[in-house]
Design a protein around this motif. Structure first.
Motif, PDB file in Angstrom:
ATOM      1  N   HIS A 133       0.824  -1.203   0.000  1.00  0.00           N
ATOM      2  CA  HIS A 133       0.000   0.000   0.000  1.00  0.00           C
ATOM      3  C   HIS A 133       0.864   1.261   0.000  1.00  0.00           C
ATOM      4  O   HIS A 133       2.037   1.231   0.358  1.00  0.00           O
ATOM      5  N   VAL A 134       0.262   2.364  -0.361  1.00  0.00           N
ATOM      6  CA  VAL A 134       0.809   3.709  -0.193  1.00  0.00           C
ATOM      7  C   VAL A 134       2.241   3.820  -0.742  1.00  0.00           C
ATOM      8  O   VAL A 134       3.194   4.018  -0.002  1.00  0.00           O
ATOM      9  N   THR A 135       2.379   3.678  -2.049  1.00  0.00           N
ATOM     10  CA  THR A 135       3.679   3.883  -2.696  1.00  0.00           C
ATOM     11  C   THR A 135       3.903   5.388  -2.797  1.00  0.00           C
ATOM     12  O   THR A 135       3.668   6.015  -3.829  1.00  0.00           O
ATOM     13  N   SER A 136       4.363   5.959  -1.707  1.00  0.00           N
ATOM     14  CA  SER A 136       4.461   7.423  -1.607  1.00  0.00           C
ATOM     15  C   SER A 136       5.864   7.941  -1.849  1.00  0.00           C
ATOM     16  O   SER A 136       6.134   9.124  -1.638  1.00  0.00           O
ATOM     17  N   SER A 137       6.770   7.082  -2.283  1.00  0.00           N
ATOM     18  CA  SER A 137       8.134   7.525  -2.562  1.00  0.00           C
ATOM     19  C   SER A 137       8.162   8.392  -3.818  1.00  0.00           C
ATOM     20  O   SER A 137       7.200   8.435  -4.590  1.00  0.00           O
ATOM     21  N   CYS A 138       9.281   9.104  -4.022  1.00  0.00           N
ATOM     22  CA  CYS A 138       9.436   9.916  -5.235  1.00  0.00           C
ATOM     23  C   CYS A 138       9.218   9.041  -6.468  1.00  0.00           C
ATOM     24  O   CYS A 138       9.825   7.980  -6.597  1.00  0.00           O
ATOM     25  N   HIS A 139       8.348   9.487  -7.351  1.00  0.00           N
ATOM     26  CA  HIS A 139       8.107   8.729  -8.568  1.00  0.00           C
ATOM     27  C   HIS A 139       9.256   8.961  -9.544  1.00  0.00           C
ATOM     28  O   HIS A 139       9.676  10.101  -9.761  1.00  0.00           O
ATOM     29  N   ARG A 140       9.771   7.885 -10.124  1.00  0.00           N
ATOM     30  CA  ARG A 140      10.960   7.945 -10.972  1.00  0.00           C
ATOM     31  C   ARG A 140      10.695   7.384 -12.352  1.00  0.00           C
ATOM     32  O   ARG A 140      10.008   6.369 -12.498  1.00  0.00           O
ATOM     33  N   ILE A 141      11.247   8.039 -13.364  1.00  0.00           N
ATOM     34  CA  ILE A 141      11.250   7.505 -14.719  1.00  0.00           C
ATOM     35  C   ILE A 141      12.642   7.706 -15.318  1.00  0.00           C
ATOM     36  O   ILE A 141      13.383   8.596 -14.909  1.00  0.00           O
ATOM     37  N   LYS A 142      12.986   6.863 -16.274  1.00  0.00           N
ATOM     38  CA  LYS A 142      14.247   6.995 -17.006  1.00  0.00           C
ATOM     39  C   LYS A 142      13.934   7.453 -18.427  1.00  0.00           C
ATOM     40  O   LYS A 142      13.071   6.884 -19.095  1.00  0.00           O
ATOM     41  N   LEU A 143      14.624   8.502 -18.852  1.00  0.00           N
ATOM     42  CA  LEU A 143      14.447   9.041 -20.202  1.00  0.00           C
ATOM     43  C   LEU A 143      15.786   9.034 -20.921  1.00  0.00           C
ATOM     44  O   LEU A 143      16.837   9.263 -20.299  1.00  0.00           O
ATOM     45  N   TYR A 144      15.738   8.801 -22.216  1.00  0.00           N
ATOM     46  CA  TYR A 144      16.947   8.899 -23.033  1.00  0.00           C
ATOM     47  C   TYR A 144      16.967  10.284 -23.656  1.00  0.00           C
ATOM     48  O   TYR A 144      16.148  10.625 -24.503  1.00  0.00           O
ATOM     49  N   SER A 145      17.896  11.107 -23.203  1.00  0.00           N
ATOM     50  CA  SER A 145      17.978  12.505 -23.603  1.00  0.00           C
ATOM     51  C   SER A 145      18.809  12.662 -24.872  1.00  0.00           C
ATOM     52  O   SER A 145      19.958  12.203 -24.947  1.00  0.00           O
ATOM     53  N   VAL A 146      18.225  13.346 -25.872  1.00  0.00           N
ATOM     54  CA  VAL A 146      18.924  13.677 -27.116  1.00  0.00           C
ATOM     55  C   VAL A 146      18.848  15.199 -27.269  1.00  0.00           C
ATOM     56  O   VAL A 146      17.797  15.750 -27.629  1.00  0.00           O
ATOM     57  N   ASN A 147      19.956  15.883 -27.000  1.00  0.00           N
ATOM     58  CA  ASN A 147      19.982  17.345 -26.966  1.00  0.00           C
ATOM     59  C   ASN A 147      20.481  17.880 -28.305  1.00  0.00           C
ATOM     60  O   ASN A 147      21.686  17.954 -28.565  1.00  0.00           O
ATOM     61  N   ARG A 148      19.533  18.293 -29.155  1.00  0.00           N
ATOM     62  CA  ARG A 148      19.926  18.718 -30.500  1.00  0.00           C
ATOM     63  C   ARG A 148      20.533  20.120 -30.518  1.00  0.00           C
ATOM     64  O   ARG A 148      20.929  20.610 -31.580  1.00  0.00           O
ATOM     65  N   SER A 149      20.614  20.793 -29.371  1.00  0.00           N
ATOM     66  CA  SER A 149      21.350  22.054 -29.330  1.00  0.00           C
ATOM     67  C   SER A 149      22.856  21.805 -29.370  1.00  0.00           C
ATOM     68  O   SER A 149      23.638  22.733 -29.570  1.00  0.00           O
TER      69      SER A 149
END
Length: 512
Positions: free
Chosen positions: A448-464
């Motif tokens: 119950h109560v998954t109140s931890s910081c929600h995390r996702i992984k993204l693959y960053s492509v910085n075209r600048s």
């Protein structure tokens, strides 16, 4: 299946007894009826509870099938409840993620969740514990008993009469305590539960404007108040519930001191300006602000004023919070505490986990933040490095504050780094509460109560970055797409002369 079980005509013994109350069986007033049902359930072999934590979830909709719960109903001659419930899902909630077909658990999809501060009735999540009864409002009456002076019965016509009971409208976020449970399951599996601890994602939450009568006013006007011994109010719903081969009407309770806070416990018949949908508790439900959704009893038909909390299994034996060292080896009902007010929590809804994001130095994230107990969301912060550096969401990029509702948010977070990055979100509420950093800190046996910081992984492509911009152009010229990340490029990554020039300029080995 025959209606005769060991010589007992279940259709007759467990028959509906009130005209206009289809799908409702009274259990709590008839101990002998409960005992007969228990004997039948104990003698019957049911489909095993499915494994869904150590194996991948089916890529189907419905995701999980409630065979066992359906069979409980069928063996007692109550299959009609199962059939009507699914018909109601198809009419009222066809577009949700059907996590469990019966009893119905439906999760709001991401795009539906972020449509606005108020969740549309057709998209609002559902976590039911039994079948959906079909109750005629004109035949309905609410019973109030126990430690009150005196017990009463109230028709819906009288309850809705503003000259008798003052009405209120409250904006409320309801959240299942299993919201984001999938994160606990993926890292540290726990109790599967007889009912099935549904593998909820971020969509077991929704916000609506409810209209009804504050319970405090009903008790005062109709009953003259409660007796001094009253410490808790029990809510009983018309759905049938099972626990360890015993049968019950759904029953939960909240402290009297919560009810005394005027509009914080509402007897509601309207949701977002419309009559309650059947699946949300028509004709009458409880809305308990700031508490886990399980306390907001649907299909409410009886209220009991008690000296102690309800003895219903949903109150006493489930929705318990254990320490991390409690598990199958030592869990008892007495070594966990019942969950009441919801803690602060949040989620990133967009982008999706493992998504490839092409950007110019900023990545847009969107999500929700919520806190229970009358604590409003004061601040939302997002990190692009797993939780070391945090960026606050601007006030103008959050929906308005409410005492009992979430805030949707969005942020364009500065992102220079490329490759796999971990983004996370945390919310601060008005009492300076925030979230544990990691899932491990929030893990508990009942998940119950998954109140931890929600995390996702993204693959960053910085075209600048010039080199990245050049590669993106090369991919486009060859008809390829960076979003197809793991597919290797079909062309040489570098001309031979350029490669040799760089290699000879900076050789790998030293000269001596």
């Amino acid at each position: 299946m025959s209606s005769e079980i060991d010589g007992i005509d279940v259709k007759k013994v467990f028959a509906e007894e009130k005209a206009g109350w289809t799908g409702y069986v009274e259990w709590e007033k008839y101990p002998e009826k409960k005992a007969i049902a228990s004997r039948i359930l104990n003698k019957t072999k049911f489909t095993p509870i499915p494994e869904f934590q150590f194996v991948p979830l089916p890529d189907t909709n419905p995701v999980l099938i409630g065979h066992r719960w359906k069979e409980y109903h069928e063996v007692l001659g109550l299959k009609g409840i199962v059939d009507f419930s699914w018909e109601t899902v198809q009419k009222e909630k066809p577009d949700l993620i059907h996590l469990l077909d019966f009893p119905y658990n439906g999760e709001t999809r991401r795009n539906q969740l972020m449509e606005g501060k108020i969740t549309s009735n057709k998209y609002h999540f559902i976590r039911n514990h039994g079948g959906v009864p079909d109750i005629d409002e004109d035949a309905f009456e609410l019973e109030i008993g126990g430690l009150v002076k005196p017990p009463v019965k109230i028709s819906m016509k009288d309850l809705k009469d503003p000259t008798k009971f003052p009405q209120a409208e409250v904006t409320v976020t309801l959240q299942c305590s299993g919201t984001r449970r999938i994160e606990q399951i993926q890292q540290y599996p726990g109790d599967g539960d007889e009912l099935i601890n549904a593998p909820w994602g971020e969509g077991a939450i929704g916000t609506a404007v409810y209209r009804g009568v504050p319970l405090k006013k009903v008790l005062k006007v109709a009953c003259g108040g409660v007796l001094p011994e009253c410490k808790h109010l029990e809510f009983i719903g018309a759905d049938t519930y099972f626990k360890k081969n015993n049968v019950f009407n759904y029953a939960v309770s909240v402290p009297w001191r919560k009810v005394r806070l005027n509009e914080e416990v509402l007897l509601a018949w309207e949701m977002n300006g419309e009559p309650l949908p059947k699946i949300h508790g028509y004709p009458l439900r409880v809305v308990v602000t700031g508490y886990i959704g399980a306390r907001s009893c649907k299909w409410l038909y009886r209220i009991n004023a008690l000296a102690e909390p309800s003895m219903g299994p949903v109150q006493r034996q489930e929705y318990l919070y254990f320490t991390p060292q409690i598990g199958k080896q030592n869990a008892k009902y007495s070594n966990g505490f019942p969950i009441g007010q919801m803690p602060v929590s949040s989620a990133i809804i967009f982008p999706l986990d493992k998504q490839v994001i092409v950007h110019d130095g900023k990545i847009t994230l969107k999500g929700w933040g919520y806190s229970g107990g009358g604590n409003w969301v004061q601040r939302v912060e997002v990190s692009n490095d797993g939780g070391s550096v945090w960026y606050a969401v601007d006030e103008e990029d959050m929906t308005e504050k409410h005492y009992h509702a979430w805030r949707l948010w969005k942020i364009d977070i500065p992102t220079d780094a490329e490759g796999w990055l971990e983004f996370c979100v945390r919310t601060w509420d008005s009492s300076n509460n925030t979230e544990p950093t990691f899932v491990r800190s929030a893990w508990n046996w009942d998940l119950h109560v998954t109140s931890s910081c929600h995390r996702i992984k993204l693959y960053s492509v910085n075209r600048s970055r010039p080199a990245t911009a050049k590669r993106l152009k090369e991919l486009e010229e060859h008809g390829e797409d960076i979003l197809n990340l793991s597919h290797p490029a079909e062309f040489s990554l570098e001309p031979l002369d350029e490669y040799l020039e760089e290699y000879r300029k900076y050789p790998r080995e030293p000269e001596d």
